[in-house]
Scaffold this motif. Structure first.
Motif, short mmCIF file in Angstrom:
data_model
loop_
_atom_site.label_atom_id
_atom_site.label_comp_id
_atom_site.label_asym_id
_atom_site.label_seq_id
_atom_site.Cartn_x
_atom_site.Cartn_y
_atom_site.Cartn_z
N GLY A 239 -5.06 -3.79 -5.67
CA GLY A 239 -4.95 -3.65 -4.22
C GLY A 239 -3.53 -3.89 -3.72
N GLU B 122 -0.45 -0.99 -2.39
CA GLU B 122 0.27 -1.14 -1.12
C GLU B 122 1.78 -1.34 -1.34
N SER C 230 -14.85 -4.92 -5.42
CA SER C 230 -14.42 -4.25 -4.20
C SER C 230 -13.80 -5.25 -3.22
N LYS C 231 -14.42 -6.40 -3.09
CA LYS C 231 -13.91 -7.46 -2.21
C LYS C 231 -12.52 -7.92 -2.69
N TYR D 260 -10.30 -6.15 -4.52
CA TYR D 260 -9.36 -5.06 -4.27
C TYR D 260 -8.94 -5.05 -2.80
N ASN D 261 -9.91 -5.16 -1.91
CA ASN D 261 -9.62 -5.17 -0.48
C ASN D 261 -8.80 -6.40 -0.08
N LYS E 231 -5.23 -5.55 -0.81
CA LYS E 231 -4.69 -4.64 0.22
C LYS E 231 -4.40 -5.39 1.52
N GLU E 232 -5.34 -6.29 1.92
CA GLU E 232 -5.17 -7.06 3.15
C GLU E 232 -3.97 -8.00 3.07
#
Length: 182
Positions: A70, A74, A170-171, A173-174, A177-178
């Motif tokens: 993630g 970015e 998924s959590k 990876y996000n 990104k966050e």
């Protein structure tokens, strides 16, 4: 007859406890360097460091790599590695530092917390601690990890559930990104 059953139960309990102690002991050993770097396409990328100890089920490795992906997606250059006996990295070069540990018996692995406590200056860093485990209601290991930061408050504390790998992946990876945007 009852006496034989009781003796059998006691022996079984001893074997179970001994097995758990051996498994945690194995998981808590310094694994040596396993450095992996995700390079960025940016000319002067921001850098993130992820130090984690793999779990016996490898869920912790999956979460660390998902966070790294993630961040990398970015534009971050991300270095991942296991904790080692000595501090290998100059923390001042990283804007984000992530520590991860599996949770065994409500505690993070000491190989991780010992490594964390050796770092004396986390100035102007986003520090994230994460753990992996089966019980969503218990997060004591995150508090123990926080105490190893030498009075530094982590930016985020996250528990990933090993029982729902895809959702946790998924959590994670996000989260990566966050973190790059905050």
């Amino acid at each position: 007859m009852l006496k034989k059953i009781l003796i059998g139960v006691v022996i079984l309990a001893i074997v179970a406890v001994a097995s758990m102690v051996m498994m945690v002991g194995y998981a808590n050993k310094i694994k040596g360097s396993n450095e992996k770097m995700l390079t960025s396409k940016n000319a002067s990328p921001k850098k993130a460091l992820i130090i984690f100890q793999p779990s016996l089920s490898d869920v912790t490795s999956l979460m660390a790599n998902s966070i790294a992906k993630g961040l990398n997606d970015e534009g971050y250059e991300v270095t991942l590695n296991y904790p080692e006996k000595d501090l290998k990295y100059d923390i001042s070069k990283y804007s984000i530092v992530v520590f991860g540990s599996p949770n065994y018996g409500g505690k993070p692995l000491t190989v991780v917390t010992d490594y964390m406590s050796k770092i004396k200056d986390f100035s102007s860093k986003k520090i994230i601690v994460f753990s992996t485990g089966a019980d969503a209601s218990k997060k004591d290991e995150l508090e123990i990890m926080e105490k190893s930061l030498n009075s530094t408050k982590p930016y985020k504390k996250v528990k990933f559930l090993s029982s729902s790998k895809k959702e946790s992946e998924s959590k994670a990876y996000n989260l990566g990104k966050e973190l790059s945007k905050e």
